[in-house]
Design an enzyme around this catalytic site. Sequence first.
Site, short mmCIF file in Angstrom:
data_model
loop_
_atom_site.label_atom_id
_atom_site.label_comp_id
_atom_site.label_asym_id
_atom_site.label_seq_id
_atom_site.Cartn_x
_atom_site.Cartn_y
_atom_site.Cartn_z
N HIS A 207 0.80 -1.38 0.14
CA HIS A 207 -0.04 -0.24 -0.10
C HIS A 207 0.79 1.36 -0.15
O HIS A 207 0.22 2.37 -0.02
CB HIS A 207 -0.91 0.08 1.11
CG HIS A 207 -0.19 0.43 2.46
ND1 HIS A 207 0.53 -0.71 3.21
CD2 HIS A 207 -0.32 1.46 3.24
CE1 HIS A 207 0.93 0.20 4.23
NE2 HIS A 207 0.77 1.03 4.39
C1 UD1 Z 1 -2.49 5.66 5.79
C2 UD1 Z 1 -1.05 5.90 6.39
C3 UD1 Z 1 -0.04 5.07 6.38
C4 UD1 Z 1 -0.35 3.72 6.87
C5 UD1 Z 1 -1.85 3.23 5.96
C6 UD1 Z 1 -2.37 1.79 6.55
C7 UD1 Z 1 -0.73 8.45 6.34
C8 UD1 Z 1 0.24 9.57 5.56
N1 UD1 Z 1 -0.62 7.27 5.79
O1 UD1 Z 1 -2.14 5.34 4.25
O2 UD1 Z 1 1.17 5.52 7.01
O3 UD1 Z 1 0.31 2.65 6.76
O4 UD1 Z 1 -2.75 4.42 6.26
O5 UD1 Z 1 -3.45 1.59 5.74
O6 UD1 Z 1 -1.21 8.88 7.21
N2 UD1 Z 1 -9.28 4.89 1.60
C9 UD1 Z 1 -10.52 4.02 1.37
N3 UD1 Z 1 -11.09 3.79 2.63
C10 UD1 Z 1 -10.59 4.10 3.97
C11 UD1 Z 1 -9.31 4.74 3.85
C12 UD1 Z 1 -8.86 5.24 2.75
O7 UD1 Z 1 -11.14 3.82 0.32
O8 UD1 Z 1 -11.11 3.79 4.97
C13 UD1 Z 1 -8.75 5.13 0.01
C14 UD1 Z 1 -9.08 6.71 -0.34
O9 UD1 Z 1 -9.17 6.55 -1.69
C15 UD1 Z 1 -7.75 7.51 -0.03
C16 UD1 Z 1 -6.62 6.38 -0.11
O10 UD1 Z 1 -7.15 5.16 0.40
O11 UD1 Z 1 -7.50 8.37 -0.54
C17 UD1 Z 1 -5.57 6.62 0.87
O12 UD1 Z 1 -5.86 6.67 2.29
P1 UD1 Z 1 -5.11 7.66 3.26
O13 UD1 Z 1 -5.49 7.62 4.67
O14 UD1 Z 1 -4.63 8.86 2.82
O15 UD1 Z 1 -3.62 6.98 3.30
P2 UD1 Z 1 -3.26 5.26 3.28
O16 UD1 Z 1 -2.54 5.07 1.77
O17 UD1 Z 1 -4.22 4.35 3.92
#
Ligand code: UD1
Length: 368
Positions: A207
């Site tokens: 991820h």
């Molecule tokens: C975040 C953390 C990362 C951690 C990871 C675990 C930061 C900078 N990154 O990354 O350190 O290892 O979580 O999972 O804080 N999304 C969904 N559903 C959700 C959450 C996210 O669909 O419940 C999708 C959205 O499109 C979002 C993307 O995932 O834009 C990324 O989510 P985000 O919280 O920005 O970062 P992660 O890649 O999950």
Amino acid sequence: MLRVINVVGARPNFMKVAPIMAAMQRRADQFEPLVVHTGQHYDTAMSDAFFGDLELPQPDIYLGVGSGSHAAQTAAVMERFEPVVVQEKPDWVLVVGDVNSTLACALVCVKLGVRVAHVEAGLRSGDRTMPEEINRLLTDQIADLLFTTSEDADHNLLGEGIPPERIRFVGNVMIDSLRKNLERARRSRIKEQLELKDGEYAVMTLHRPSNVDQRETLHRILQALENIAAAIPVIFPVHPRTKKTIAEFGLSERIENMKGVRLIEPLGYLDFLSLYSAARLVLTDSGGIQEETTVLGIPCLTLRENTERPITVEMGTNKIVGSDPVKIQREAMAALNGTHLQNTRIPPLWDGSAADRILDALLEVSSD
Ligand code: UD1
């Protein structure tokens, strides 16, 4: 009596806060804990599933920030968390790990003059292109108390000019959760559902933006996946970020048709523990999984160029393999042939009692 706000935001926070909350509830004569969930992760599979699995009480306050750019997400957490701290007047705020919610809440506290403690402080990859590295560096600079999981983290903090009295080496709360839940995870039916036999499959998770947001890198890792899956079935629970970019890069069909690769939805804590604890090999770019596989003695290949958890390489079962398909495949075959790292050890204080040491330190510092 110490009033403490425990912050959770994203998936890797839940298993770190659960043992701390449990210890605070056990010691209810000394602690009055609250859980605040920022809502950085919000899907059932990324958030809700973990509360039941980890016996983490439902959040007292939910901020519902959701996804966004780093600036938008960090700012939204700050705006919504500030009035909570003003109203609840905690003695301490506890933040864990290195996600955007960690830094955002720490920053709110320091500006309000509320004491903040950082759990899992001092880890450094040395790679400032990782958003988590920036979150780690800045949180550690401003937090009042820094709880570390390994002594290399203490050295990193001292090297950055942090006074030693702010640092406490307490061990690893993520491993508290692992030890507590290993027995319960045996009741998971996930291996039967996927028709898997112990030791006869590999697990992959992916991820990191540096892997999944770059077409070329993702392509190389998928090439390695295809090669490994020819030798052993690979179970791949797909993170929402990864699902999105695989689709955007037009790679969905390729990966769905790969022989030996099983794409599944992200799993809850107990199902995932059940799955990787019986795997022959784990391939990952997660931080926490490097630690969990080290404790369980499962060979782990980290699909990154560096790690903020070097102790898992020095003592544990972790090898850093980057994204070169040839290297990944070579190391995977070594693991399958039983020639992965030998004589590995469990790092000091990864013993299941880190949360209690954190509580003891909070009481001690508060009485000064
Ligand atoms: C975040 C953390 C990362 C951690 C990871 C675990 C930061 C900078 N990154 O990354 O350190 O290892 O979580 O999972 O804080 N999304 C969904 N559903 C959700 C959450 C996210 O669909 O419940 C999708 C959205 O499109 C979002 C993307 O995932 O834009 C990324 O989510 P985000 O919280 O920005 O970062 P992660 O890649 O999950």
